[in-house]
Design a protein around this motif. Sequence first.
Motif, PDB file in Angstrom:
ATOM      1  N   HIS A 281       8.176   4.033   5.150  1.00 24.98           N
ATOM      2  CA  HIS A 281       9.391   4.859   5.166  1.00 24.98           C
ATOM      3  C   HIS A 281       9.510   5.599   6.500  1.00 24.98           C
ATOM      4  O   HIS A 281      10.569   5.577   7.148  1.00 24.98           O
ATOM      5  N   ASN A 282       8.447   6.236   6.924  1.00 24.70           N
ATOM      6  CA  ASN A 282       8.467   6.964   8.202  1.00 24.70           C
ATOM      7  C   ASN A 282       8.703   6.029   9.382  1.00 24.70           C
ATOM      8  O   ASN A 282       9.444   6.364  10.319  1.00 24.70           O
ATOM      9  N   GLU A 283       8.076   4.861   9.345  1.00 24.74           N
ATOM     10  CA  GLU A 283       8.248   3.902  10.439  1.00 24.74           C
ATOM     11  C   GLU A 283       9.694   3.412  10.519  1.00 24.74           C
ATOM     12  O   GLU A 283      10.246   3.280  11.615  1.00 24.74           O
ATOM     13  N   VAL A 284      10.312   3.153   9.384  1.00 19.13           N
ATOM     14  CA  VAL A 284      11.691   2.663   9.384  1.00 19.13           C
ATOM     15  C   VAL A 284      12.646   3.731   9.909  1.00 19.13           C
ATOM     16  O   VAL A 284      13.575   3.433  10.672  1.00 19.13           O
ATOM     17  N   VAL A 285      12.430   4.984   9.519  1.00 21.43           N
ATOM     18  CA  VAL A 285      13.295   6.064  10.002  1.00 21.43           C
ATOM     19  C   VAL A 285      13.182   6.208  11.516  1.00 21.43           C
ATOM     20  O   VAL A 285      14.198   6.323  12.226  1.00 21.43           O
ATOM     21  N   MET A 286      11.956   6.208  12.029  1.00 18.40           N
ATOM     22  CA  MET A 286      11.772   6.303  13.476  1.00 18.40           C
ATOM     23  C   MET A 286      12.344   5.083  14.191  1.00 18.40           C
ATOM     24  O   MET A 286      12.948   5.200  15.259  1.00 18.40           O
ATOM     25  N   PHE A 287      12.178   3.926  13.597  1.00 18.47           N
ATOM     26  CA  PHE A 287      12.681   2.704  14.220  1.00 18.47           C
ATOM     27  C   PHE A 287      14.205   2.676  14.240  1.00 18.47           C
ATOM     28  O   PHE A 287      14.812   2.240  15.228  1.00 18.47           O
ATOM     29  N   ALA A 288      14.842   3.123  13.147  1.00 20.72           N
ATOM     30  CA  ALA A 288      16.311   3.117  13.085  1.00 20.72           C
ATOM     31  C   ALA A 288      16.908   3.979  14.186  1.00 20.72           C
ATOM     32  O   ALA A 288      17.915   3.610  14.808  1.00 20.72           O
ATOM     33  N   LYS A 289      16.285   5.114  14.460  1.00 19.15           N
ATOM     34  CA  LYS A 289      16.783   5.966  15.544  1.00 19.15           C
ATOM     35  C   LYS A 289      16.434   5.392  16.909  1.00 19.15           C
ATOM     36  O   LYS A 289      17.165   5.601  17.886  1.00 19.15           O
TER      37      LYS A 289
ATOM     38  N   MET B 288      23.853  10.235   9.438  1.00 15.26           N
ATOM     39  CA  MET B 288      24.289   9.670   8.164  1.00 15.26           C
ATOM     40  C   MET B 288      23.516   8.392   7.847  1.00 15.26           C
ATOM     41  O   MET B 288      23.060   8.187   6.718  1.00 15.26           O
ATOM     42  N   PHE B 289      23.360   7.528   8.837  1.00 13.79           N
ATOM     43  CA  PHE B 289      22.648   6.270   8.629  1.00 13.79           C
ATOM     44  C   PHE B 289      21.197   6.510   8.240  1.00 13.79           C
ATOM     45  O   PHE B 289      20.682   5.908   7.288  1.00 13.79           O
ATOM     46  N   VAL B 290      20.533   7.406   8.958  1.00  4.08           N
ATOM     47  CA  VAL B 290      19.122   7.680   8.675  1.00  4.08           C
ATOM     48  C   VAL B 290      18.951   8.285   7.284  1.00  4.08           C
ATOM     49  O   VAL B 290      18.014   7.942   6.558  1.00  4.08           O
ATOM     50  N   ASN B 291      19.838   9.153   6.882  1.00  5.02           N
ATOM     51  CA  ASN B 291      19.713   9.774   5.562  1.00  5.02           C
ATOM     52  C   ASN B 291      20.036   8.801   4.440  1.00  5.02           C
ATOM     53  O   ASN B 291      19.475   8.918   3.344  1.00  5.02           O
ATOM     54  N   VAL B 292      20.921   7.845   4.676  1.00  4.33           N
ATOM     55  CA  VAL B 292      21.145   6.798   3.674  1.00  4.33           C
ATOM     56  C   VAL B 292      19.871   5.973   3.499  1.00  4.33           C
ATOM     57  O   VAL B 292      19.477   5.630   2.371  1.00  4.33           O
ATOM     58  N   VAL B 293      19.210   5.661   4.606  1.00  6.50           N
ATOM     59  CA  VAL B 293      17.936   4.934   4.537  1.00  6.50           C
ATOM     60  C   VAL B 293      16.894   5.766   3.793  1.00  6.50           C
ATOM     61  O   VAL B 293      16.146   5.250   2.948  1.00  6.50           O
TER      62      VAL B 293
END
Length: 268
Positions: free
Chosen positions: A162-170, A210-215
Motif C-alpha cells: 500500500h505504501n509503495e503504491v502511494v509513493m509510486f503513484a505520486k 484525489m487520485f492518491v486518496n482513491v487508491v
Amino acid sequence: MSVIPIDLDLAWTNLPAMGRGLLTNIVMTFLTLGIGLFTSLLVTLARMSKNRMISAAAGLYVVFFRGVPLLILLYLVYYGFGQIEGVREGPLWLIFGSAFSCAIICLVLNHTAFMVEIVRGALEAVPAGLIEASKALGITPRQTFFRIRLPLAMRYGLKAYHNEVVMFAKGTAVVSTITVMDLTAVANGIFEETYDPFTPILTAAALYWMFVNVVRIGFHRLEQYLNRHLIADEKQRRQVVVPVNSPVSRPAPAAIGIAMPAVRGRAL
C-alpha cells in the motif's frame, strides 16, 4: 496579509485537459503495477534461489535499480538509447522511440526493484509450520506455494505494498521530463502560456491528492475484505466479554450457598 491568487475560471477552463493528463498518470500507474507484480515475483524467486549465481544476479539487479534515481534512468533510456544506431534503425525503435513506452520500462524496472524486498519479506513471514504441515499431507511444493504460501504472503505484505503504491503513484509526475503529456506536463504548459504559477500547479496537486486518496481507500477496503474473518472474531469477542462492574459478572449469593455444602460433602 497577501492571499495566493487563484483564477477559478482558468482552472475550470483547463480542467478537461488536466483530466486527460491525470488519465495518463492513472494508466501508467496501473499498467506498471500489473507488470511489476509479475516481474517482482520472478526476481524475488531468483533472489531466494539456492543457486548462488542466480541469487547474486537478482541481488545485483535490486541494488542497482534501487540506487539509480528514476529521473536519470528516464534520461538514459529515452535520450541515451536513441543515440545508438542499431536501436534507432532497428525494430527496437518502435519501443524506444516512444516516450510512453520508455516511461513504462523505467517505471517497471524501478518499481520491481523496490517490490522485491516487500515480496520476499512477505513470503518469509509465512509460518514454517504451515509449509511442514503441507508436506506431511502430501501436497506438492508447487501447490503449497500457489495455494498456501503466496495467498498468505499477499495478506502479510499488503500494508507495505500500500505504501509503495502511494509513493509510486505520486512519483509518476517525473515522466513529464521526457515529453509524456501527463498531469504535470499539462500544468507546466498552462503555466508557460498564462504565466500563472499558482492556478495550474495547485489544480494538479488537488487532482493528484484525489487520485492518491482513491487508491488509499481502495486498499483499505481490500484489507477489510481479506481480514473480514478477523473483524468478525473481534466483534464476537466484544459481545462475549462482560464488564467487571456488570451485575451479570457478580455471583449470586444463592448459588454460593448451594455450592458450598456440596463441596464440603465431597471433601468429607
